[in-house]
Design a protein around this motif. Structure first.
Motif, PDB file in Angstrom:
ATOM      1  N   TYR A 279       0.869  -1.170   0.000  1.00  0.00           N
ATOM      2  CA  TYR A 279       0.000   0.000   0.000  1.00  0.00           C
ATOM      3  C   TYR A 279       0.905   1.220   0.000  1.00  0.00           C
ATOM      4  O   TYR A 279       1.865   1.284   0.775  1.00  0.00           O
ATOM      5  N   VAL A 280       0.597   2.171  -0.854  1.00  0.00           N
ATOM      6  CA  VAL A 280       1.393   3.396  -0.925  1.00  0.00           C
ATOM      7  C   VAL A 280       0.544   4.551  -0.410  1.00  0.00           C
ATOM      8  O   VAL A 280      -0.444   4.926  -1.032  1.00  0.00           O
TER       9      VAL A 280
ATOM     10  N   VAL B 134      -5.955 -14.348   1.313  1.00  0.00           N
ATOM     11  CA  VAL B 134      -4.905 -15.352   1.109  1.00  0.00           C
ATOM     12  C   VAL B 134      -5.214 -16.602   1.919  1.00  0.00           C
ATOM     13  O   VAL B 134      -4.961 -17.729   1.472  1.00  0.00           O
ATOM     14  N   GLY B 135      -5.784 -16.420   3.105  1.00  0.00           N
ATOM     15  CA  GLY B 135      -6.220 -17.546   3.923  1.00  0.00           C
ATOM     16  C   GLY B 135      -5.122 -18.532   4.233  1.00  0.00           C
ATOM     17  O   GLY B 135      -4.014 -18.156   4.608  1.00  0.00           O
ATOM     18  N   THR B 136      -5.431 -19.784   4.048  1.00  0.00           N
ATOM     19  CA  THR B 136      -4.500 -20.852   4.409  1.00  0.00           C
ATOM     20  C   THR B 136      -3.727 -21.391   3.213  1.00  0.00           C
ATOM     21  O   THR B 136      -3.205 -22.501   3.262  1.00  0.00           O
ATOM     22  N   THR B 137      -3.643 -20.623   2.145  1.00  0.00           N
ATOM     23  CA  THR B 137      -2.868 -21.092   0.998  1.00  0.00           C
ATOM     24  C   THR B 137      -1.399 -21.195   1.389  1.00  0.00           C
ATOM     25  O   THR B 137      -0.965 -20.635   2.388  1.00  0.00           O
ATOM     26  N   SER B 138      -0.652 -21.894   0.577  1.00  0.00           N
ATOM     27  CA  SER B 138       0.778 -22.071   0.876  1.00  0.00           C
ATOM     28  C   SER B 138       1.641 -20.949   0.304  1.00  0.00           C
ATOM     29  O   SER B 138       2.861 -21.001   0.397  1.00  0.00           O
ATOM     30  N   VAL B 139       1.005 -19.933  -0.276  1.00  0.00           N
ATOM     31  CA  VAL B 139       1.763 -18.834  -0.873  1.00  0.00           C
ATOM     32  C   VAL B 139       2.257 -17.894   0.221  1.00  0.00           C
ATOM     33  O   VAL B 139       1.459 -17.311   0.958  1.00  0.00           O
ATOM     34  N   PRO B 140       3.571 -17.732   0.326  1.00  0.00           N
ATOM     35  CA  PRO B 140       4.092 -16.773   1.307  1.00  0.00           C
ATOM     36  C   PRO B 140       3.818 -15.338   0.849  1.00  0.00           C
ATOM     37  O   PRO B 140       3.885 -15.044  -0.339  1.00  0.00           O
ATOM     38  N   TRP B 141       3.502 -14.473   1.806  1.00  0.00           N
ATOM     39  CA  TRP B 141       3.226 -13.086   1.449  1.00  0.00           C
ATOM     40  C   TRP B 141       3.729 -12.151   2.539  1.00  0.00           C
ATOM     41  O   TRP B 141       3.857 -12.516   3.684  1.00  0.00           O
ATOM     42  N   THR B 142       3.994 -10.935   2.093  1.00  0.00           N
ATOM     43  CA  THR B 142       4.443  -9.865   2.973  1.00  0.00           C
ATOM     44  C   THR B 142       3.676  -8.609   2.594  1.00  0.00           C
ATOM     45  O   THR B 142       3.461  -8.362   1.408  1.00  0.00           O
ATOM     46  N   LEU B 143       3.268  -7.838   3.589  1.00  0.00           N
ATOM     47  CA  LEU B 143       2.622  -6.556   3.326  1.00  0.00           C
ATOM     48  C   LEU B 143       3.612  -5.445   3.628  1.00  0.00           C
ATOM     49  O   LEU B 143       4.219  -5.419   4.699  1.00  0.00           O
ATOM     50  N   HIS B 144       3.784  -4.547   2.665  1.00  0.00           N
ATOM     51  CA  HIS B 144       4.681  -3.403   2.820  1.00  0.00           C
ATOM     52  C   HIS B 144       3.846  -2.128   2.869  1.00  0.00           C
ATOM     53  O   HIS B 144       2.955  -1.948   2.042  1.00  0.00           O
ATOM     54  N   TYR B 145       4.145  -1.260   3.823  1.00  0.00           N
ATOM     55  CA  TYR B 145       3.487   0.047   3.903  1.00  0.00           C
ATOM     56  C   TYR B 145       4.487   1.057   3.373  1.00  0.00           C
ATOM     57  O   TYR B 145       5.525   1.303   3.980  1.00  0.00           O
ATOM     58  N   LEU B 146       4.191   1.617   2.195  1.00  0.00           N
ATOM     59  CA  LEU B 146       5.116   2.521   1.523  1.00  0.00           C
ATOM     60  C   LEU B 146       4.542   3.930   1.498  1.00  0.00           C
ATOM     61  O   LEU B 146       3.421   4.160   1.950  1.00  0.00           O
ATOM     62  N   ALA B 147       5.291   4.856   0.959  1.00  0.00           N
ATOM     63  CA  ALA B 147       4.861   6.259   0.952  1.00  0.00           C
ATOM     64  C   ALA B 147       5.272   6.924  -0.351  1.00  0.00           C
ATOM     65  O   ALA B 147       6.184   6.469  -1.037  1.00  0.00           O
TER      66      ALA B 147
ATOM     67  N   ARG C 134       4.707   8.554  -4.222  1.00  0.00           N
ATOM     68  CA  ARG C 134       4.001   8.276  -5.473  1.00  0.00           C
ATOM     69  C   ARG C 134       3.864   6.772  -5.664  1.00  0.00           C
ATOM     70  O   ARG C 134       4.860   6.043  -5.596  1.00  0.00           O
ATOM     71  N   PRO C 135       2.659   6.278  -5.921  1.00  0.00           N
ATOM     72  CA  PRO C 135       2.466   4.839  -6.059  1.00  0.00           C
ATOM     73  C   PRO C 135       3.339   4.183  -7.135  1.00  0.00           C
ATOM     74  O   PRO C 135       3.914   3.121  -6.893  1.00  0.00           O
ATOM     75  N   ASP C 136       3.476   4.806  -8.292  1.00  0.00           N
ATOM     76  CA  ASP C 136       4.274   4.176  -9.349  1.00  0.00           C
ATOM     77  C   ASP C 136       5.737   4.061  -8.940  1.00  0.00           C
ATOM     78  O   ASP C 136       6.369   3.021  -9.135  1.00  0.00           O
ATOM     79  N   ARG C 137       6.278   5.086  -8.343  1.00  0.00           N
ATOM     80  CA  ARG C 137       7.686   5.049  -7.917  1.00  0.00           C
ATOM     81  C   ARG C 137       7.892   4.071  -6.764  1.00  0.00           C
ATOM     82  O   ARG C 137       8.883   3.344  -6.721  1.00  0.00           O
ATOM     83  N   ALA C 138       6.978   4.071  -5.813  1.00  0.00           N
ATOM     84  CA  ALA C 138       7.118   3.175  -4.660  1.00  0.00           C
ATOM     85  C   ALA C 138       7.023   1.712  -5.085  1.00  0.00           C
ATOM     86  O   ALA C 138       7.815   0.879  -4.630  1.00  0.00           O
ATOM     87  N   LEU C 139       6.074   1.388  -5.956  1.00  0.00           N
ATOM     88  CA  LEU C 139       5.939   0.009  -6.424  1.00  0.00           C
ATOM     89  C   LEU C 139       7.148  -0.411  -7.258  1.00  0.00           C
ATOM     90  O   LEU C 139       7.611  -1.551  -7.163  1.00  0.00           O
ATOM     91  N   THR C 140       7.676   0.511  -8.055  1.00  0.00           N
ATOM     92  CA  THR C 140       8.879   0.222  -8.844  1.00  0.00           C
ATOM     93  C   THR C 140      10.064  -0.043  -7.929  1.00  0.00           C
ATOM     94  O   THR C 140      10.833  -0.988  -8.143  1.00  0.00           O
ATOM     95  N   HIS C 141      10.231   0.775  -6.893  1.00  0.00           N
ATOM     96  CA  HIS C 141      11.329   0.581  -5.934  1.00  0.00           C
ATOM     97  C   HIS C 141      11.216  -0.791  -5.277  1.00  0.00           C
ATOM     98  O   HIS C 141      12.203  -1.527  -5.162  1.00  0.00           O
ATOM     99  N   LEU C 142      10.015  -1.153  -4.843  1.00  0.00           N
ATOM    100  CA  LEU C 142       9.821  -2.444  -4.193  1.00  0.00           C
ATOM    101  C   LEU C 142      10.097  -3.587  -5.175  1.00  0.00           C
ATOM    102  O   LEU C 142      10.769  -4.559  -4.831  1.00  0.00           O
ATOM    103  N   ALA C 143       9.590  -3.463  -6.395  1.00  0.00           N
ATOM    104  CA  ALA C 143       9.808  -4.512  -7.401  1.00  0.00           C
ATOM    105  C   ALA C 143      11.298  -4.715  -7.667  1.00  0.00           C
ATOM    106  O   ALA C 143      11.775  -5.845  -7.798  1.00  0.00           O
ATOM    107  N   ARG C 144      12.029  -3.636  -7.730  1.00  0.00           N
ATOM    108  CA  ARG C 144      13.478  -3.717  -7.938  1.00  0.00           C
ATOM    109  C   ARG C 144      14.151  -4.384  -6.736  1.00  0.00           C
ATOM    110  O   ARG C 144      15.016  -5.239  -6.887  1.00  0.00           O
TER     111      ARG C 144
END
Length: 177
Positions: free
Chosen positions: A50-51, A95-108, A110-120
């Protein structure tokens, strides 16, 4: 300085590389469910983010996380923690009880820049975002701010998977195409 362009040699393999997923409070679960299906098919993890556009980045970390602060120094600085908690609950319910690991990031910022930074930072293979909800307010906001999906597609090299959250009947559009 030349900006690195998309190229075959820059393609990140899907298998073993996570997806970055843009999430917002109250968003239809279709976005997370679509990303979850992608992660299950490619046997990888999800980095949901979330940005907060009412906060700015103080410091970026190598793992994609950020230290952030409120744009308005006179506002209470703990409201973001409630939003993060609610988003974590919202994602966990999907996501429930699926076996997919996940992490939630709280960013700040511009959404496009923040998501790009995280993806990198996490070496993501794809970025998943939803479209805006239909309605005049959303159309106006997109006109002023632009589409996050379009900004991502034009300013970084990873594929962007855009999940439609509302469609418009072709017969109702005024555009000539």
């Amino acid at each position: 300085m030349d900006v690195p362009q998309p190229a075959v040699e820059r393609l990140v393999p899907f298998a073993g590389h996570p997806a970055v997923v843009g999430v917002v409070p109250g968003q239809p679960e279709l976005v997370v469910r679509t990303a979850l299906a992608w992660a299950q098919a490619s046997a990888t993890a999800l980095h949901l983010a979330y940005v907060d556009t009412q906060r700015y980045v103080v410091e970026e970390h190598a793992d994609g996380s950020v230290r952030h602060a409120a744009l308005d120094p006179d506002t209470s600085d703990d409201g973001w923690q409630r939003v993060e908690r609610e988003l974590r609950e919202q994602v966990a319910a999907v996501v429930g009880t699926t076996s997919v690991p996940w992490t939630l990031h709280y960013l700040a910022g511009r959404p496009d820049r923040a998501l790009t930074h995280l993806a990198r930072a996490v070496d993501a293979a794809v970025i998943v975002v939803g479209t805006r909800a239909p309605g005049a307010a959303s159309r106006f906001r997109e006109l002023v701010e632009g589409s996050v999906a379009v900004h991502l597609a034009h300013h970084q090299h990873r594929p962007v998977l855009t999940v439609p959250l509302g469609v418009v009947d072709w017969s109702q559009t005024r555009s000539p195409w």
